[in-house]
Enzyme design. Structure first.
Site, PDB file in Angstrom:
ATOM      1  N   LYS A  19       0.911  -1.208  -0.151  1.00 29.26           N
ATOM      2  CA  LYS A  19      -0.154  -0.032   0.049  1.00 29.26           C
ATOM      3  C   LYS A  19       0.986   1.370   0.033  1.00 29.26           C
ATOM      4  O   LYS A  19       2.111   1.245   0.541  1.00 29.26           O
ATOM      5  CB  LYS A  19      -1.047   0.049   1.273  1.00 29.26           C
ATOM      6  CG  LYS A  19      -0.187   0.070   2.584  1.00 29.26           C
ATOM      7  CD  LYS A  19       0.200   1.233   3.044  1.00 29.26           C
ATOM      8  CE  LYS A  19       0.861   1.222   4.342  1.00 29.26           C
ATOM      9  NZ  LYS A  19       1.718   2.348   4.715  1.00 29.26           N
ATOM     10  N   GLY A  47       5.551  -6.155   5.147  1.00 27.78           N
ATOM     11  CA  GLY A  47       5.519  -6.998   6.241  1.00 27.78           C
ATOM     12  C   GLY A  47       4.274  -7.548   6.627  1.00 27.78           C
ATOM     13  O   GLY A  47       3.574  -8.717   7.057  1.00 27.78           O
ATOM     14  N   ASP A  87      -1.250  -2.142  10.111  1.00 19.83           N
ATOM     15  CA  ASP A  87      -1.578  -2.183   8.450  1.00 19.83           C
ATOM     16  C   ASP A  87      -2.103  -3.642   8.044  1.00 19.83           C
ATOM     17  O   ASP A  87      -2.444  -3.860   6.661  1.00 19.83           O
ATOM     18  CB  ASP A  87      -0.264  -1.774   7.712  1.00 19.83           C
ATOM     19  CG  ASP A  87       0.155  -0.494   8.001  1.00 19.83           C
ATOM     20  OD1 ASP A  87      -0.759   0.395   8.249  1.00 19.83           O
ATOM     21  OD2 ASP A  87       1.373   0.016   7.812  1.00 19.83           O
TER      22      ASP A  87
HETATM   23  O1  C5P Z   1       1.102  -1.449  14.131  1.00 21.66           O
HETATM   24  P1  C5P Z   1       2.479  -1.709  13.797  1.00 21.66           P
HETATM   25  O2  C5P Z   1       3.170  -2.794  14.416  1.00 21.66           O
HETATM   26  O3  C5P Z   1       2.680  -1.658  12.427  1.00 21.66           O
HETATM   27  O4  C5P Z   1       3.308  -0.510  14.591  1.00 21.66           O
HETATM   28  C1  C5P Z   1       4.694  -0.432  14.584  1.00 21.66           C
HETATM   29  C2  C5P Z   1       5.202   0.851  15.438  1.00 21.66           C
HETATM   30  O5  C5P Z   1       4.984   1.915  14.581  1.00 21.66           O
HETATM   31  C3  C5P Z   1       4.305   0.890  16.924  1.00 21.66           C
HETATM   32  O6  C5P Z   1       5.176   0.078  17.641  1.00 21.66           O
HETATM   33  C4  C5P Z   1       4.367   2.424  16.938  1.00 21.66           C
HETATM   34  O7  C5P Z   1       5.809   2.639  17.656  1.00 21.66           O
HETATM   35  C5  C5P Z   1       4.310   3.018  15.584  1.00 21.66           C
HETATM   36  N1  C5P Z   1       3.146   3.248  15.358  1.00 21.66           N
HETATM   37  C6  C5P Z   1       2.353   4.379  16.137  1.00 21.66           C
HETATM   38  N2  C5P Z   1       0.899   4.806  15.753  1.00 21.66           N
HETATM   39  C7  C5P Z   1       0.445   3.732  14.845  1.00 21.66           C
HETATM   40  C8  C5P Z   1       1.097   3.031  14.073  1.00 21.66           C
HETATM   41  C9  C5P Z   1       2.445   2.512  14.311  1.00 21.66           C
HETATM   42  O8  C5P Z   1       3.179   5.018  16.800  1.00 21.66           O
HETATM   43  N3  C5P Z   1      -0.906   4.516  14.580  1.00 21.66           N
END
Ligand code: C5P
Length: 306
Positions: free
Chosen positions: A12, A111, A145
């Site tokens: 995406k 990923g 995501d």
């Molecule tokens: O949700 P995901 O594992 O992809 O997110 C990875 C990291 O990115 C989270 O641990 C956080 O540090 C940051 N993140 C965030 N706010 C979001 C999505 C991701 O702070 N809405």
């Protein structure tokens, strides 16, 4: 149990990414417009004897992929284990073969697409009967995501990105030129950089510009080009200053709009396909650009291919 199941899921870009305050769980409240593009991650899940879940990750040419773990830290393995636990199949084993087309740590959710594909593949391999709602709930537990990679198309994401509302686009396909960087960026580091940049300012709840949604619904490509935006962009530029110049170069070469995708460092340029050649040429010459790809969107979500 026997056999093999192959599933593709798309990468995406974000056409808009508005980032609100950090929430008590450490993530940030988002309002984003996800847009799936034609870069497919492909996962083949094969039943194996024993209870191990293993993974092998290869690029499109069969080469190894630095930076992606081939153990229990791999998000596709975590997806498989989650399906197994939820289905109460403690002893089922599988081997996952992941073929990556998406840059690693590039802000394009490769990923997450692997995880979405692994969810669908393992749910089928192990005949769990899980429906889409069940898979979406599991996806949300794996990452912000992952749910979008299941449904794809174009959708507004809220919460931390996992609450999705589809955007119905006209028949028009959008054409994108992607400038890929040689090395990725850490998503948590980019969000932290944003917090640092905004430390002395109040941060409002995030809202997507309704004009951008209208431009998508009506196929107004020129307006869309002017409305794409990303609150993480300055944080990405703080970590990778050369990208500011790369973005300017793509726009000067005739792109209708451009922005950092997600948490970067990939840049996405909206182009008129008849005028994309100069954009591709100029971007390929920019320092730090490892590859330039042309893709279209939107494309559908995780689906069986065999
Ligand atoms: O949700 P995901 O594992 O992809 O997110 C990875 C990291 O990115 C989270 O641990 C956080 O540090 C940051 N993140 C965030 N706010 C979001 C999505 C991701 O702070 N809405």
């Amino acid at each position: 149990m026997s056999g093999a199941v192959t599933v593709r899921a798309p990468a995406k870009i974000n056409l808009s990414l508005r980032v609100g305050p950090r929430r008590p769980d450490g993530s940030h409240a988002l309002s984003t417009v996800f847009h799936a593009v034609q870069l497919d991650e492909v996962v083949t899940a094969t039943a194996v004897d024993g209870d191990e879940v293993t993974v092998e990750v290869r690029d499109e040419h069969g080469g190894s992929v630095p930076g992606v773990p081939e153990d229990a830290a791999n998000l596709a393995v975590r997806a498989a284990l989650l399906v197994r636990d939820e289905a109460g199949l403690g002893s089922a084993g599988a081997h996952l073969a992941v073929r990556k087309a998406t840059p690693v740590a590039g802000g394009m959710a490769g990923g997450s697409a692997d995880a979405a594909a692994a969810l669908v593949a393992c749910a089928r391999l192990w005949a769990t009967g899980f429906d889409q709602q069940r898979l979406l709930a599991l996806a949300a537990r794996l990452g912000s995501d992952v749910p979008f990679a299941l449904v794809a198309g174009t959708a507004i994401g809220t919460g931390r990105g996992e609450r999705l509302e589809p955007v119905t686009m006209g028949p028009r396909r959008l054409h994108w030129v992607l400038a890929l960087a040689a090395t990725g960026l850490s998503t948590p580091a980019v969000y932290q950089a944003l917090d640092d940049l905004r430390a002395d300012r109040p941060v409002r709840d995030p809202v997507t510009d309704p004009r951008l949604v209208t431009a998508l619904e009506r196929g107004l490509v020129g307006a869309l080009g002017m409305l794409v935006d990303n609150d993480l962009q300055d944080a990405v530029f703080a970590l990778r200053p050369a990208l500011r110049q790369t973005l300017a170069a793509g726009l000067e070469a005739g792109a209708r709009g451009g922005l950092v995708s997600g948490s970067g460092p990939t840049l996405a340029f909206l182009v008129d396909p008849r005028r994309s050649a100069p954009v591709v040429r100029v971007l390929a010459r920019q320092p730090g650009v490892a590859d330039v790809r042309q893709v279209t969107g939107p494309v559908p979500g995780a689906a069986l291919v065999g």
